[in-house]
Design a protein around this motif. Structure first.
Motif, PDB file in Angstrom:
ATOM      1  N   LEU A   1       0.869  -1.236  -0.129  1.00  0.00           N
ATOM      2  CA  LEU A   1      -0.019   0.046  -0.150  1.00  0.00           C
ATOM      3  C   LEU A   1       1.009   1.271   0.054  1.00  0.00           C
ATOM      4  O   LEU A   1       0.610   2.186  -0.616  1.00  0.00           O
ATOM      5  N   LEU A   2       1.847   1.179   0.736  1.00  0.00           N
ATOM      6  CA  LEU A   2       2.715   2.311   0.687  1.00  0.00           C
ATOM      7  C   LEU A   2       3.278   2.457  -0.377  1.00  0.00           C
ATOM      8  O   LEU A   2       3.699   3.692  -0.671  1.00  0.00           O
ATOM      9  N   HIS A   3       4.017   1.314  -0.928  1.00  0.00           N
ATOM     10  CA  HIS A   3       4.830   1.619  -2.306  1.00  0.00           C
ATOM     11  C   HIS A   3       3.740   2.384  -3.506  1.00  0.00           C
ATOM     12  O   HIS A   3       3.950   3.062  -4.010  1.00  0.00           O
ATOM     13  N   GLU A   4       2.428   1.893  -3.469  1.00  0.00           N
ATOM     14  CA  GLU A   4       1.492   2.365  -4.066  1.00  0.00           C
ATOM     15  C   GLU A   4       1.316   3.972  -4.119  1.00  0.00           C
ATOM     16  O   GLU A   4       1.080   4.575  -5.036  1.00  0.00           O
ATOM     17  N   VAL A   5       1.122   4.397  -2.907  1.00  0.00           N
ATOM     18  CA  VAL A   5       0.938   5.829  -2.575  1.00  0.00           C
ATOM     19  C   VAL A   5       2.209   6.331  -3.101  1.00  0.00           C
ATOM     20  O   VAL A   5       2.064   7.413  -3.525  1.00  0.00           O
ATOM     21  N   GLU A   6       3.491   6.018  -2.776  1.00  0.00           N
ATOM     22  CA  GLU A   6       4.762   6.633  -3.195  1.00  0.00           C
ATOM     23  C   GLU A   6       4.655   6.555  -4.805  1.00  0.00           C
ATOM     24  O   GLU A   6       4.911   7.738  -5.367  1.00  0.00           O
ATOM     25  N   ARG A   7       4.018   5.620  -5.571  1.00  0.00           N
ATOM     26  CA  ARG A   7       4.074   5.662  -6.941  1.00  0.00           C
ATOM     27  C   ARG A   7       3.122   6.591  -7.521  1.00  0.00           C
ATOM     28  O   ARG A   7       3.387   7.397  -8.282  1.00  0.00           O
ATOM     29  N   MET A   8       1.826   6.692  -6.694  1.00  0.00           N
ATOM     30  CA  MET A   8       0.872   7.595  -7.266  1.00  0.00           C
ATOM     31  C   MET A   8       1.655   9.158  -7.113  1.00  0.00           C
ATOM     32  O   MET A   8       1.254   9.864  -8.108  1.00  0.00           O
ATOM     33  N   GLU A   9       2.293   9.382  -6.075  1.00  0.00           N
ATOM     34  CA  GLU A   9       2.844  10.881  -5.842  1.00  0.00           C
ATOM     35  C   GLU A   9       3.806  10.813  -7.006  1.00  0.00           C
ATOM     36  O   GLU A   9       4.071  12.181  -7.512  1.00  0.00           O
ATOM     37  N   HIS A  10       4.808   9.872  -7.303  1.00  0.00           N
ATOM     38  CA  HIS A  10       5.520  10.030  -8.311  1.00  0.00           C
ATOM     39  C   HIS A  10       5.037  10.467  -9.946  1.00  0.00           C
ATOM     40  O   HIS A  10       5.393  11.289 -10.505  1.00  0.00           O
ATOM     41  N   VAL A  11       3.846   9.718  -9.897  1.00  0.00           N
ATOM     42  CA  VAL A  11       3.150   9.810 -11.182  1.00  0.00           C
ATOM     43  C   VAL A  11       2.548  11.453 -11.252  1.00  0.00           C
ATOM     44  O   VAL A  11       2.612  12.026 -12.476  1.00  0.00           O
ATOM     45  N   ALA A  12       2.109  11.954 -10.305  1.00  0.00           N
ATOM     46  CA  ALA A  12       1.421  12.874 -10.144  1.00  0.00           C
ATOM     47  C   ALA A  12       2.618  14.235 -10.298  1.00  0.00           C
ATOM     48  O   ALA A  12       2.440  15.291 -11.014  1.00  0.00           O
ATOM     49  N   SER A  13       3.721  13.857  -9.813  1.00  0.00           N
ATOM     50  CA  SER A  13       4.988  14.814  -9.907  1.00  0.00           C
ATOM     51  C   SER A  13       5.356  14.941 -11.365  1.00  0.00           C
ATOM     52  O   SER A  13       5.701  16.010 -11.806  1.00  0.00           O
ATOM     53  N   ASN A  14       5.402  13.814 -12.094  1.00  0.00           N
ATOM     54  CA  ASN A  14       5.875  13.727 -13.513  1.00  0.00           C
ATOM     55  C   ASN A  14       4.834  14.622 -14.195  1.00  0.00           C
ATOM     56  O   ASN A  14       5.314  15.313 -15.079  1.00  0.00           O
ATOM     57  N   MET A  15       3.525  14.281 -13.707  1.00  0.00           N
ATOM     58  CA  MET A  15       2.576  15.309 -14.606  1.00  0.00           C
ATOM     59  C   MET A  15       2.658  16.830 -14.472  1.00  0.00           C
ATOM     60  O   MET A  15       2.434  17.602 -15.407  1.00  0.00           O
ATOM     61  N   GLN A  16       3.044  17.187 -13.222  1.00  0.00           N
ATOM     62  CA  GLN A  16       3.270  18.633 -12.921  1.00  0.00           C
ATOM     63  C   GLN A  16       4.627  19.029 -13.550  1.00  0.00           C
ATOM     64  O   GLN A  16       4.447  20.047 -14.162  1.00  0.00           O
ATOM     65  N   VAL A  17       5.545  18.393 -13.534  1.00  0.00           N
ATOM     66  CA  VAL A  17       6.917  18.808 -14.116  1.00  0.00           C
ATOM     67  C   VAL A  17       7.066  18.718 -15.725  1.00  0.00           C
ATOM     68  O   VAL A  17       7.509  19.513 -15.946  1.00  0.00           O
ATOM     69  N   GLY A  18       6.376  17.495 -15.959  1.00  0.00           N
ATOM     70  CA  GLY A  18       6.488  17.564 -17.424  1.00  0.00           C
ATOM     71  C   GLY A  18       7.596  16.499 -17.998  1.00  0.00           C
ATOM     72  O   GLY A  18       7.741  15.397 -17.527  1.00  0.00           O
ATOM     73  N   ILE A  19       8.865  17.329 -18.208  1.00  0.00           N
ATOM     74  CA  ILE A  19       9.875  16.783 -18.783  1.00  0.00           C
ATOM     75  C   ILE A  19      10.910  16.722 -17.451  1.00  0.00           C
ATOM     76  O   ILE A  19      11.296  17.422 -16.889  1.00  0.00           O
ATOM     77  N   GLU A  20      11.538  15.136 -17.563  1.00  0.00           N
ATOM     78  CA  GLU A  20      12.415  14.915 -16.205  1.00  0.00           C
ATOM     79  C   GLU A  20      13.568  15.616 -16.572  1.00  0.00           C
ATOM     80  O   GLU A  20      13.923  16.053 -17.710  1.00  0.00           O
ATOM     81  N   SER A  21      14.493  15.815 -15.438  1.00  0.00           N
ATOM     82  CA  SER A  21      15.582  16.436 -15.494  1.00  0.00           C
ATOM     83  C   SER A  21      17.030  15.810 -16.041  1.00  0.00           C
ATOM     84  O   SER A  21      17.843  16.248 -16.160  1.00  0.00           O
TER      85      SER A  21
END
Length: 294
Positions: free
Chosen positions: A74-94
């Motif tokens: 469950l905690l892994h899935e929460v962290e994963r969803m946060e990463h997905v949302a972060s990628n959506m917000q930032v767009g292109i990774e650095s």
């Protein structure tokens, strides 16, 4: 409605990982009382005891161990969803981090990186050169975004991307190179073999070991080639890595009675497609296309 919260479970896991309430509080920057209260409330809400004291040591109960296994996912899935949302917000990774086995063909790799750099000129690229299990270990530790590996990724999908030929080579003045008859395993065992050391820290293997009485182990293909050039042994090496040396005659492919050429599949591995940004996806497309001729 769930009675427990993600924060409570995070504190519960921290207590397990760091060995106690005070240790967990220090590592996650909370007060010991807040951690203790969160876990105590969790026990009350669930109606089970999660920890017990054995002497002065805090240990999980059977229920605690069972719930820990489930909450990890469950905690892994929460962290994963946060990463997905972060990628959506930032767009292109650095940055783009690629763990690649040293035996993987360099030409398609370098061309793929060049093409990605033209498309994303500001991207930081990190190439992590590994041997055997090392590429997948870095991927699983989150230290690489993609691995190009001679092994499939356990519990995940691996994409067969190319095949690399390995040949057994020695210097042109090595006794094995001067043999008049095809070499057997017994001939090889009487001479020193140069073996590549697995760069993984947890699970290691040595490639091409034949059981020779003498063995030198090195960490890089370049070191193996240099030792062989000096007549200090023989080794299985990628054909593309020794092609120039075979052409100029400084190395020679040994004449075996059987099994003179070996082939190893290489795989394109990544852990979660949803977490991949546009730069990584571009690299995947490039490397797939450029290795079609391998």
């Amino acid at each position: 409605m769930a009675r427990s919260t993600i924060t409570q479970w995070q504190m519960f896991k921290a207590v397990v990982e760091f060995g106690g309430f005070n240790q967990a509080a220090e590592r996650i920057h909370k007060s010991p009382s807040s951690v203790h209260n969160a876990v105590q409330k969790l026990e009350q809400q669930l109606g089970v005891e999660l920890f017990q004291m054995h002497g002065r040591k805090l240990v999980l109960t059977a229920a605690g161990e069972h719930l820990l296994r489930r909450i990890d996912y469950l905690l892994h899935e929460v962290e994963r969803m946060e990463h997905v949302a972060s990628n959506m917000q930032v767009g292109i990774e650095s940055s783009l981090r690629i763990a690649v086995d040293e035996a993987f063909p360099k030409e398609p790799l370098y061309q793929a990186l060049s093409n990605v750099s033209e498309e994303f000129p500001l991207i930081r690229i990190e190439v992590l050169e590994t041997i055997l299990s090392g590429a997948d270990e870095l991927l699983q530790q989150g230290k690489a975004d993609v691995s190009l590996s001679p092994f499939t990724l356990s519990e995940n999908l691996s994409e067969d991307i190319c095949t690399v030929k390995f040949v057994l080579v020695a210097s042109n003045d090595h006794p094995l190179s001067k043999a008049l008859e095809p070499l057997t395993l017994e001939h090889l065992k009487a001479h020193r073999q140069i073996v590549l050391r697995d760069s993984a820290l947890k699970k290691q293997t040595n490639y091409g070991w034949l059981g020779a009485d003498q063995r030198w182990t090195v960490s890089h293909i370049a070191s193996s080639i240099e030792l062989i050039r000096r007549g200090l042994g023989y080794a299985w090496l990628p054909e593309h890595a020794v092609a120039t040396s075979l052409t100029d005659g400084s190395l020679q492919a040994l004449n075996l009675d059987r099994g003179a050429v070996r082939s190893t599949n290489f795989y394109l591995n990544f852990t979660d497609a949803e977490l991949l940004g546009p730069v990584t996806r571009s690299f995947l497309g490039q490397i797939r296309y450029l290795t079609m001729a391998c």
